[in-house]
Design a protein around this motif. Structure first.
Motif, PDB file in Angstrom:
ATOM      1  N   ASP A   1       0.841   9.070  -3.074  1.00 33.40           N
ATOM      2  CA  ASP A   1      -0.108   8.805  -4.161  1.00 33.40           C
ATOM      3  C   ASP A   1      -1.501   8.562  -3.575  1.00 33.40           C
ATOM      4  OD1 ASP A   1      -1.652   7.485  -6.248  1.00 33.40           O
ATOM      5  OD2 ASP A   1       0.272   7.110  -7.261  1.00 33.40           O
ATOM      6  N   GLU A   2      -2.485   9.308  -4.037  1.00 27.74           N
ATOM      7  CA  GLU A   2      -3.855   9.194  -3.528  1.00 27.74           C
ATOM      8  C   GLU A   2      -4.465   7.814  -3.764  1.00 27.74           C
ATOM      9  OE1 GLU A   2      -6.289  12.350  -5.034  1.00 27.74           O
ATOM     10  OE2 GLU A   2      -4.973  13.888  -4.214  1.00 27.74           O
ATOM     11  N   ARG A   3      -3.939   7.070  -4.742  1.00 24.94           N
ATOM     12  CA  ARG A   3      -4.477   5.739  -5.022  1.00 24.94           C
ATOM     13  C   ARG A   3      -4.185   4.755  -3.895  1.00 24.94           C
ATOM     14  NH1 ARG A   3      -1.791   4.968 -10.789  1.00 24.94           N
ATOM     15  NH2 ARG A   3      -0.095   5.821  -9.514  1.00 24.94           N
ATOM     16  N   LEU A   4      -3.265   5.120  -2.971  1.00 22.52           N
ATOM     17  CA  LEU A   4      -2.958   4.261  -1.827  1.00 22.52           C
ATOM     18  C   LEU A   4      -3.974   4.417  -0.694  1.00 22.52           C
ATOM     19  CD1 LEU A   4       0.916   4.768  -1.628  1.00 22.52           C
ATOM     20  CD2 LEU A   4      -0.322   2.846  -2.645  1.00 22.52           C
ATOM     21  N   ALA A   5      -4.898   5.377  -0.824  1.00 21.73           N
ATOM     22  CA  ALA A   5      -5.854   5.684   0.249  1.00 21.73           C
ATOM     23  C   ALA A   5      -6.626   4.464   0.759  1.00 21.73           C
ATOM     24  CB  ALA A   5      -6.813   6.785  -0.196  1.00 21.73           C
ATOM     25  N   PRO A   6      -7.095   3.554  -0.096  1.00 19.97           N
ATOM     26  CA  PRO A   6      -7.806   2.384   0.452  1.00 19.97           C
ATOM     27  C   PRO A   6      -6.925   1.521   1.369  1.00 19.97           C
ATOM     28  CG  PRO A   6      -8.220   2.586  -1.907  1.00 19.97           C
ATOM     29  CD  PRO A   6      -7.128   3.570  -1.562  1.00 19.97           C
ATOM     30  N   ILE A   7      -5.652   1.430   1.041  1.00 15.94           N
ATOM     31  CA  ILE A   7      -4.746   0.629   1.876  1.00 15.94           C
ATOM     32  C   ILE A   7      -4.478   1.343   3.193  1.00 15.94           C
ATOM     33  CG2 ILE A   7      -2.528  -0.566   1.995  1.00 15.94           C
ATOM     34  CD1 ILE A   7      -2.498  -0.375  -1.141  1.00 15.94           C
ATOM     35  N   VAL A   8      -4.261   2.649   3.127  1.00 13.95           N
ATOM     36  CA  VAL A   8      -4.047   3.440   4.349  1.00 13.95           C
ATOM     37  C   VAL A   8      -5.263   3.299   5.258  1.00 13.95           C
ATOM     38  CG1 VAL A   8      -3.729   5.771   5.270  1.00 13.95           C
ATOM     39  CG2 VAL A   8      -2.448   5.055   3.240  1.00 13.95           C
ATOM     40  N   ALA A   9      -6.464   3.396   4.686  1.00 14.26           N
ATOM     41  CA  ALA A   9      -7.693   3.269   5.483  1.00 14.26           C
ATOM     42  C   ALA A   9      -7.804   1.880   6.109  1.00 14.26           C
ATOM     43  CB  ALA A   9      -8.914   3.557   4.613  1.00 14.26           C
ATOM     44  N   ALA A  10      -7.492   0.839   5.348  1.00 14.77           N
ATOM     45  CA  ALA A  10      -7.562  -0.530   5.882  1.00 14.77           C
ATOM     46  C   ALA A  10      -6.565  -0.714   7.021  1.00 14.77           C
ATOM     47  CB  ALA A  10      -7.300  -1.548   4.773  1.00 14.77           C
ATOM     48  N   CYS A  11      -5.376  -0.137   6.867  1.00 14.43           N
ATOM     49  CA  CYS A  11      -4.365  -0.237   7.928  1.00 14.43           C
ATOM     50  C   CYS A  11      -4.800   0.539   9.167  1.00 14.43           C
ATOM     51  CB  CYS A  11      -3.014   0.251   7.411  1.00 14.43           C
ATOM     52  SG  CYS A  11      -2.274  -0.858   6.192  1.00 14.43           S
ATOM     53  N   ALA A  12      -5.433   1.696   8.968  1.00 12.94           N
ATOM     54  CA  ALA A  12      -5.926   2.481  10.104  1.00 12.94           C
ATOM     55  C   ALA A  12      -7.022   1.711  10.852  1.00 12.94           C
ATOM     56  CB  ALA A  12      -6.454   3.827   9.621  1.00 12.94           C
ATOM     57  N   GLU A  13      -7.897   1.046  10.109  1.00 10.88           N
ATOM     58  CA  GLU A  13      -8.995   0.281  10.721  1.00 10.88           C
ATOM     59  C   GLU A  13      -8.493  -0.928  11.503  1.00 10.88           C
ATOM     60  OE1 GLU A  13     -11.691  -0.856   7.595  1.00 10.88           O
ATOM     61  OE2 GLU A  13     -11.819   1.219   6.879  1.00 10.88           O
ATOM     62  N   THR A  14      -7.462  -1.572  10.995  1.00 11.73           N
ATOM     63  CA  THR A  14      -7.013  -2.834  11.579  1.00 11.73           C
ATOM     64  C   THR A  14      -5.771  -2.705  12.460  1.00 11.73           C
ATOM     65  OG1 THR A  14      -5.626  -3.329   9.658  1.00 11.73           O
ATOM     66  CG2 THR A  14      -7.918  -4.128   9.603  1.00 11.73           C
ATOM     67  N   GLY A  15      -5.082  -1.565  12.384  1.00  8.09           N
ATOM     68  CA  GLY A  15      -3.831  -1.403  13.118  1.00  8.09           C
ATOM     69  C   GLY A  15      -2.678  -2.133  12.470  1.00  8.09           C
ATOM     70  N   ALA A  16      -2.837  -2.509  11.213  1.00  8.59           N
ATOM     71  CA  ALA A  16      -1.815  -3.292  10.516  1.00  8.59           C
ATOM     72  C   ALA A  16      -0.796  -2.412   9.808  1.00  8.59           C
ATOM     73  CB  ALA A  16      -2.478  -4.216   9.492  1.00  8.59           C
ATOM     74  N   LEU A  17       0.319  -3.011   9.499  1.00  9.28           N
ATOM     75  CA  LEU A  17       1.338  -2.432   8.635  1.00  9.28           C
ATOM     76  C   LEU A  17       1.380  -3.317   7.398  1.00  9.28           C
ATOM     77  CD1 LEU A  17       3.832  -0.544   8.112  1.00  9.28           C
ATOM     78  CD2 LEU A  17       5.202  -2.393   9.099  1.00  9.28           C
ATOM     79  N   ALA A  18       1.217  -2.724   6.215  1.00  8.57           N
ATOM     80  CA  ALA A  18       1.278  -3.485   4.966  1.00  8.57           C
ATOM     81  C   ALA A  18       2.605  -3.203   4.281  1.00  8.57           C
ATOM     82  CB  ALA A  18       0.116  -3.096   4.056  1.00  8.57           C
ATOM     83  N   LEU A  19       3.315  -4.236   3.886  1.00  7.36           N
ATOM     84  CA  LEU A  19       4.573  -4.118   3.151  1.00  7.36           C
ATOM     85  C   LEU A  19       4.277  -4.558   1.728  1.00  7.36           C
ATOM     86  CD1 LEU A  19       6.971  -5.604   5.833  1.00  7.36           C
ATOM     87  CD2 LEU A  19       6.484  -3.194   5.352  1.00  7.36           C
ATOM     88  N   ILE A  20       4.254  -3.578   0.813  1.00  6.23           N
ATOM     89  CA  ILE A  20       3.717  -3.800  -0.522  1.00  6.23           C
ATOM     90  C   ILE A  20       4.779  -3.574  -1.585  1.00  6.23           C
ATOM     91  CG2 ILE A  20       1.992  -3.002  -2.177  1.00  6.23           C
ATOM     92  CD1 ILE A  20       0.305  -2.157   0.256  1.00  6.23           C
ATOM     93  N   GLY A  21       4.938  -4.551  -2.460  1.00  3.89           N
ATOM     94  CA  GLY A  21       5.876  -4.439  -3.565  1.00  3.89           C
ATOM     95  C   GLY A  21       5.347  -3.501  -4.631  1.00  3.89           C
ATOM     96  N   ALA A  22       6.198  -2.541  -5.042  1.00  5.32           N
ATOM     97  CA  ALA A  22       5.781  -1.554  -6.040  1.00  5.32           C
ATOM     98  C   ALA A  22       7.011  -0.928  -6.680  1.00  5.32           C
ATOM     99  CB  ALA A  22       4.945  -0.459  -5.380  1.00  5.32           C
ATOM    100  N   PRO A  23       6.844  -0.396  -7.889  1.00  6.59           N
ATOM    101  CA  PRO A  23       7.942   0.395  -8.441  1.00  6.59           C
ATOM    102  C   PRO A  23       7.994   1.716  -7.663  1.00  6.59           C
ATOM    103  CG  PRO A  23       6.035   0.499  -9.898  1.00  6.59           C
ATOM    104  CD  PRO A  23       5.704  -0.470  -8.798  1.00  6.59           C
TER     105      PRO A  23
END
Length: 147
Positions: free
Chosen positions: A66-88
């Motif tokens: 989903d393209e709406r996840l792009a801001p999270i992907v970018a933030a993870c790329a910048e910080t080297g983080a892995l985000a575990l996000i609750g979603a349907p």
């Protein structure tokens, strides 16, 4: 991304975040999640169940591409983080999206549904990855939080 210093691996830092959530608004919620990832200064950032849509059992599943996840992907790329996000997620199931700098994937589907969850959703036992683990940098996190 933090690297080994003097041959010793940095400790695994885990943060828990709960950004403000607007019901059904994946776009706005993704931006809030991205801000939380940047602010956390952690290698793994864990978010609440259904935090990407609000706890709305009739929310449309969020696909990993989903393209709406792009801001999270970018933030993870910048910080080297892995985000575990609750979603349907597909099924439909209450799930966890593992989002990193290279994209997202469904990491888990809730197995034990209760109360009103059982009517619109199905259990997610078959939606886990084979190992039941999520990669975080050079380490793998056990499915239940312990080795």
């Amino acid at each position: 991304m933090r690297r080994r210093e003097f041959g010793v691996q940095q400790p695994l830092s885990i943060a828990v975040a709960q950004p403000r959530c607007t019901a059904y608004d994946v776009t706005a919620n993704a931006v809030a999640h991205a801000e939380a990832v940047r602010a956390a200064d952690a290698r793994v950032v864990v978010f609440p169940e259904m935090s990407l849509t609000g706890y709305e059992l009739d929310a449309v599943p969020v696909l990993p591409d989903d393209e709406r996840l792009a801001p999270i992907v970018a933030a993870c790329a910048e910080t080297g983080a892995l985000a575990l996000i609750g979603a349907p997620v597909s099924g439909p199931r209450i799930g966890i999206l593992a989002v990193g700098g290279d994209g997202a994937r469904v990491a888990y589907g809730k197995v034990h549904l209760h109360g009103s969850e059982a009517t619109p959703l199905c259990a997610g036992g078959t939606h886990r990855d084979r190992s039941g683990r999520v990669a975080a940098g050079a380490r793998r996190l056990p499915r239940h939080g312990y080795p």
